[in-house]
Design an enzyme around this catalytic site. Structure first.
Site, PDB file in Angstrom:
ATOM      1  N   GLY A 251       0.776  -1.240   0.000  1.00 40.30           N
ATOM      2  CA  GLY A 251       0.000   0.000   0.000  1.00 40.30           C
ATOM      3  C   GLY A 251       0.803   1.284   0.000  1.00 40.30           C
ATOM      4  O   GLY A 251       0.219   2.371  -0.068  1.00 40.30           O
ATOM      5  N   GLU A 301       4.229  -6.570   1.780  1.00 38.33           N
ATOM      6  CA  GLU A 301       3.799  -7.020   0.443  1.00 38.33           C
ATOM      7  C   GLU A 301       3.649  -5.855  -0.533  1.00 38.33           C
ATOM      8  O   GLU A 301       2.563  -5.620  -1.061  1.00 38.33           O
ATOM      9  CB  GLU A 301       2.410  -7.659   0.516  1.00 38.33           C
ATOM     10  CG  GLU A 301       2.256  -8.869   1.353  1.00 38.33           C
ATOM     11  CD  GLU A 301       0.778  -9.237   1.534  1.00 38.33           C
ATOM     12  OE1 GLU A 301       0.533 -10.383   1.877  1.00 38.33           O
ATOM     13  OE2 GLU A 301      -0.112  -8.380   1.343  1.00 38.33           O
ATOM     14  N   GLY A 303       3.609  -3.728  -3.923  1.00 40.20           N
ATOM     15  CA  GLY A 303       3.523  -3.976  -5.360  1.00 40.20           C
ATOM     16  C   GLY A 303       3.959  -2.716  -6.085  1.00 40.20           C
ATOM     17  O   GLY A 303       5.037  -2.623  -6.662  1.00 40.20           O
ATOM     18  N   ARG A 304       3.100  -1.683  -5.976  1.00 41.32           N
ATOM     19  CA  ARG A 304       3.322  -0.414  -6.668  1.00 41.32           C
ATOM     20  C   ARG A 304       4.718   0.167  -6.398  1.00 41.32           C
ATOM     21  O   ARG A 304       5.401   0.611  -7.325  1.00 41.32           O
ATOM     22  CB  ARG A 304       2.267   0.590  -6.169  1.00 41.32           C
ATOM     23  CG  ARG A 304       2.256   1.908  -6.894  1.00 41.32           C
ATOM     24  CD  ARG A 304       1.327   2.896  -6.164  1.00 41.32           C
ATOM     25  NE  ARG A 304       0.070   2.323  -5.793  1.00 41.32           N
ATOM     26  CZ  ARG A 304      -1.042   2.336  -6.531  1.00 41.32           C
ATOM     27  NH1 ARG A 304      -1.029   2.953  -7.676  1.00 41.32           N
ATOM     28  NH2 ARG A 304      -2.163   1.761  -6.099  1.00 41.32           N
ATOM     29  N   TYR A 344      -9.870   5.382 -11.331  1.00 46.20           N
ATOM     30  CA  TYR A 344      -9.661   6.062 -10.032  1.00 46.20           C
ATOM     31  C   TYR A 344      -9.407   7.551 -10.206  1.00 46.20           C
ATOM     32  O   TYR A 344      -8.919   8.194  -9.276  1.00 46.20           O
ATOM     33  CB  TYR A 344      -8.438   5.470  -9.306  1.00 46.20           C
ATOM     34  CG  TYR A 344      -8.293   3.981  -9.387  1.00 46.20           C
ATOM     35  CD1 TYR A 344      -9.198   3.134  -8.752  1.00 46.20           C
ATOM     36  CD2 TYR A 344      -7.229   3.399 -10.082  1.00 46.20           C
ATOM     37  CE1 TYR A 344      -9.055   1.755  -8.830  1.00 46.20           C
ATOM     38  CE2 TYR A 344      -7.078   2.025 -10.156  1.00 46.20           C
ATOM     39  CZ  TYR A 344      -7.993   1.214  -9.540  1.00 46.20           C
ATOM     40  OH  TYR A 344      -7.852  -0.145  -9.609  1.00 46.20           O
ATOM     41  N   CYS A 370     -13.964   3.683 -27.585  1.00 47.30           N
ATOM     42  CA  CYS A 370     -15.280   4.313 -27.656  1.00 47.30           C
ATOM     43  C   CYS A 370     -15.917   4.425 -26.276  1.00 47.30           C
ATOM     44  O   CYS A 370     -16.936   3.785 -25.990  1.00 47.30           O
ATOM     45  CB  CYS A 370     -16.159   3.525 -28.613  1.00 47.30           C
ATOM     46  SG  CYS A 370     -15.391   3.420 -30.229  1.00 47.30           S
ATOM     47  N   GLU A 371     -15.309   5.185 -25.416  1.00 48.56           N
ATOM     48  CA  GLU A 371     -15.823   5.446 -24.065  1.00 48.56           C
ATOM     49  C   GLU A 371     -15.408   6.865 -23.695  1.00 48.56           C
ATOM     50  O   GLU A 371     -14.248   7.249 -23.920  1.00 48.56           O
ATOM     51  CB  GLU A 371     -15.169   4.516 -23.025  1.00 48.56           C
ATOM     52  CG  GLU A 371     -15.445   3.054 -23.176  1.00 48.56           C
ATOM     53  CD  GLU A 371     -16.739   2.589 -22.531  1.00 48.56           C
ATOM     54  OE1 GLU A 371     -17.306   3.317 -21.695  1.00 48.56           O
ATOM     55  OE2 GLU A 371     -17.184   1.489 -22.898  1.00 48.56           O
ATOM     56  N   TYR A 399      -0.101  -1.932 -12.111  1.00 48.52           N
ATOM     57  CA  TYR A 399      -1.515  -1.922 -12.494  1.00 48.52           C
ATOM     58  C   TYR A 399      -1.702  -1.268 -13.874  1.00 48.52           C
ATOM     59  O   TYR A 399      -2.703  -0.604 -14.120  1.00 48.52           O
ATOM     60  CB  TYR A 399      -2.368  -1.238 -11.405  1.00 48.52           C
ATOM     61  CG  TYR A 399      -2.075  -1.802 -10.032  1.00 48.52           C
ATOM     62  CD1 TYR A 399      -2.476  -3.086  -9.701  1.00 48.52           C
ATOM     63  CD2 TYR A 399      -1.344  -1.078  -9.089  1.00 48.52           C
ATOM     64  CE1 TYR A 399      -2.176  -3.634  -8.466  1.00 48.52           C
ATOM     65  CE2 TYR A 399      -1.033  -1.614  -7.850  1.00 48.52           C
ATOM     66  CZ  TYR A 399      -1.445  -2.895  -7.544  1.00 48.52           C
ATOM     67  OH  TYR A 399      -1.139  -3.436  -6.324  1.00 48.52           O
TER      68      TYR A 399
HETATM   69  N1  LLP Z   1      -1.316  -6.973  -0.425  1.00 45.77           N
HETATM   70  C1  LLP Z   1      -2.634  -7.089  -0.651  1.00 45.77           C
HETATM   71  C2  LLP Z   1      -3.423  -7.977   0.173  1.00 45.77           C
HETATM   72  C3  LLP Z   1      -3.253  -6.336  -1.662  1.00 45.77           C
HETATM   73  O1  LLP Z   1      -4.559  -6.439  -1.856  1.00 45.77           O
HETATM   74  C4  LLP Z   1      -2.466  -5.462  -2.447  1.00 45.77           C
HETATM   75  C5  LLP Z   1      -3.072  -4.655  -3.511  1.00 45.77           C
HETATM   76  C6  LLP Z   1      -1.084  -5.393  -2.201  1.00 45.77           C
HETATM   77  C7  LLP Z   1      -0.541  -6.165  -1.168  1.00 45.77           C
HETATM   78  C8  LLP Z   1      -0.167  -4.503  -2.984  1.00 45.77           C
HETATM   79  O2  LLP Z   1      -0.547  -3.173  -2.812  1.00 45.77           O
HETATM   80  P1  LLP Z   1       0.386  -1.988  -3.365  1.00 45.77           P
HETATM   81  O3  LLP Z   1       1.701  -2.010  -2.601  1.00 45.77           O
HETATM   82  O4  LLP Z   1       0.587  -2.209  -4.793  1.00 45.77           O
HETATM   83  O5  LLP Z   1      -0.399  -0.756  -3.085  1.00 45.77           O
HETATM   84  N2  LLP Z   1      -5.446  -1.251  -9.152  1.00 45.77           N
HETATM   85  C9  LLP Z   1      -5.203  -0.271  -8.110  1.00 45.77           C
HETATM   86  C10 LLP Z   1      -4.508  -0.863  -6.905  1.00 45.77           C
HETATM   87  C11 LLP Z   1      -5.209  -2.074  -6.345  1.00 45.77           C
HETATM   88  C12 LLP Z   1      -4.455  -2.692  -5.201  1.00 45.77           C
HETATM   89  C13 LLP Z   1      -4.989  -4.045  -4.879  1.00 45.77           C
HETATM   90  N3  LLP Z   1      -4.318  -4.701  -3.804  1.00 45.77           N
HETATM   91  C14 LLP Z   1      -4.439   0.908  -8.695  1.00 45.77           C
HETATM   92  O6  LLP Z   1      -4.126   0.901  -9.875  1.00 45.77           O
HETATM   93  O7  LLP Z   1      -4.158   1.876  -7.979  1.00 45.77           O
END
Ligand code: LLP
Length: 451
Positions: A251, A301, A303-304, A344, A370-371, A399
């Site tokens: 997050g 965990e 991701g981003r 978002y 087309c949106e 993402y």
């Molecule tokens: N752990 C869990 C349980 C999660 O659900 C997620 C993301 C992460 C870790 C990784 O989160 P991050 O570090 O990437 O924030 N599509 C959206 C983001 C959806 C996140 C879903 N879960 C966007 O483009 O902003």
């Protein structure tokens, strides 16, 4: 503040004709070779991002691992890079699990998340001997126990709690409130841990909390850390349940504004410094001392934070047009390649691949879909853009491809990895014949058309 910004792999060349570079290679060269839409990644940036997270934890001496959330980007070449650097993997489907195993992540560093794990996914994960399932409900605990019993295995589980804390991010990517489907609320969490500890085929090893994504202040994280620590300690004292790890989720927010800078680029409304986003070391510095009060091994965990700023999505301007209200720059790239602005109202910096002295103007940068929601940037001050110009949409590494679609029957774009002075294709552009489910004879008819 900007320990990430200072390491940016994308920057303009320092000469008379500023050209946007990735690790020193002009993006215009890559775009000419592979066409657009195109995702271009910097290997160096991914590695640096991982180590700025993992390194701060290592320096603390705390037992931990950083489990990269594959949902942000699951290109197997990028996964191999992260596995090679010692990352763990956080997966949410059998597809992600198999990709993680194939890329070389050790099973003992793989966690399986998600509110709706299927029986097949549970069975395959058990056989693969992953580190833990992050479990979201009492019913899921029973199901995992039943499947593990049938297989004669023991399932390691970590229970996801929902601390009812507002992450102050976009509502669609906030997960830690009671109205969200995620986790078990704190009032019922103790019961879930006791229930799990009584199941013969379950081993309760951890607690999991993840309150949302693109969180740009420390406060919600600190609140979530305190609430989780309080719960873990009371679980031990009052119920005698001792855990091995605390998984604090992901997050961590990143900078989306002013990611690349140049005097010829118009400033956005946030000015020179961009908006405040805590750095990864500030984040770790704020939460680790709290989490450490449990004495448990810590898992994160992200991701981003690992992949977002390591990618520029390249697009080509097809047309421009204006009416009395607006000017539109229509590109060959849109919500099918990057749905974040549409979904978002997310901001992504857009930068021309070549900069020249001249006036700027306010435009909507849109795609060919087309949106009405098919926009990349709205009311954005930009240098003048014309047919044939190339632009980069920055921070598209998380993402971006994973949320791409074939809407309007558009083949997904290609991906290229830059590694120092070299670059190579790491996923081919899809072809129409790959995505329409044609019979062999229909494919033969089409083969004459695709170039
Ligand atoms: N752990 C869990 C349980 C999660 O659900 C997620 C993301 C992460 C870790 C990784 O989160 P991050 O570090 O990437 O924030 N599509 C959206 C983001 C959806 C996140 C879903 N879960 C966007 O483009 O902003």
């Amino acid at each position: 503040m900007n320990d990430v910004l200072d390491q940016q792999a994308f920057r303009y060349s320092n000469d008379e004709h500023p050209s946007l570079l990735c690790e020193g290679i002009p993006l215009s060269e890559i775009s000419r070779e592979f066409g657009t839409p195109l995702y271009v990644y910097s290997k160096k940036q991914i590695i640096e991002n991982f180590h700025s997270f993992d390194g701060t934890l290592k320096a603390s001496g705390k037992e931990h691992y950083v489990s990269y959330a594959l949902k942000a980007n699951s290109n197997v070449e990028l996964l191999r890079v992260l596995a090679g650097e010692g990352a763990g993997a956080d997966v949410v489907s059998v597809g992600e699990l198999l990709a993680a195993l194939a890329a070389g992540f050790p099973p003992e560093k793989i966690t399986f998340d998600g509110t709706g794990k299927t029986d097949r996914e549970i069975e395959i994960s058990l056989k693969a001997n992953i580190h833990a399932f992050n479990v979201e409900s009492l019913e899921e605990l029973s199901v995992i126990n039943g499947i593990a019993e049938r297989l004669g295995l023991r399932a390691k589980v970590s229970i996801r709690v929902n601390p009812d804390i507002d992450a102050k991010s976009h509502p669609y990517i906030s997960t830690g409130l009671k109205e969200n489907k995620f986790g078990i609320d704190m009032e019922n969490a103790r019961e879930a841990f006791i229930f799990a500890s009584k199941q013969p085929a379950l081993e309760v090893v951890g607690i999991h909390v993840h309150i949302g994504s693109q969180i740009t202040s420390l406060d919600p994280f600190i609140k979530a850390a305190r609430s989780t620590v309080k719960f873990v300690n009371s679980l031990r004292v009052k119920s005698g349940i001792v855990l091995e790890h605390l998984n604090f989720g992901g997050g961590q927010g990143i900078h989306y504004r002013n990611v690349v800078r140049h005097p010829l680029l118009p400033k956005d409304e946030f000015g020179e410094e961009g908006e405040y986003v805590p750095s990864l070391s500030e984040f770790v510095g704020a939460v680790l001392p709290i989490l450490d009060q449990t004495g448990l091994k810590i898992i994160f965990e992200p991701g981003r934070a690992i992949v977002a700023n390591a990618c520029a999505l390249l697009a080509t301007v097809l047309y421009t047009k204006a009416n009395s209200k607006k000017k539109f720059v229509i590109t060959d790239t849109g919500m099918t390649e990057l749905i974040r602005p549409c979904l978002y109202e997310a901001y992504h910096q857009v930068a021309p691949l070549e900069l020249a002295e001249g006036v700027t103007e306010k435009v909507d940068i849109v795609g060919p879909i087309c949106e009405t929601s098919d926009f990349l940037a709205q009311s954005r001050e930009m240098p003048l853009l014309k047919r044939g110009d190339s632009i980069a949409i920055l921070c598209a590494g998380a993402y971006g491809y994973t949320l791409a679609s074939n809407y309007n029957l558009r083949p997904r774009a290609a991906e290229v990895l830059v590694d120092g002075s070299e670059y190579r294709l790491i996923r081919e552009r899809e072809r129409v014949e790959d995505i329409v489910g044609l019979s062999l004879s229909e494919k033969t008819i089409l083969s004459g058309y695709e170039v």
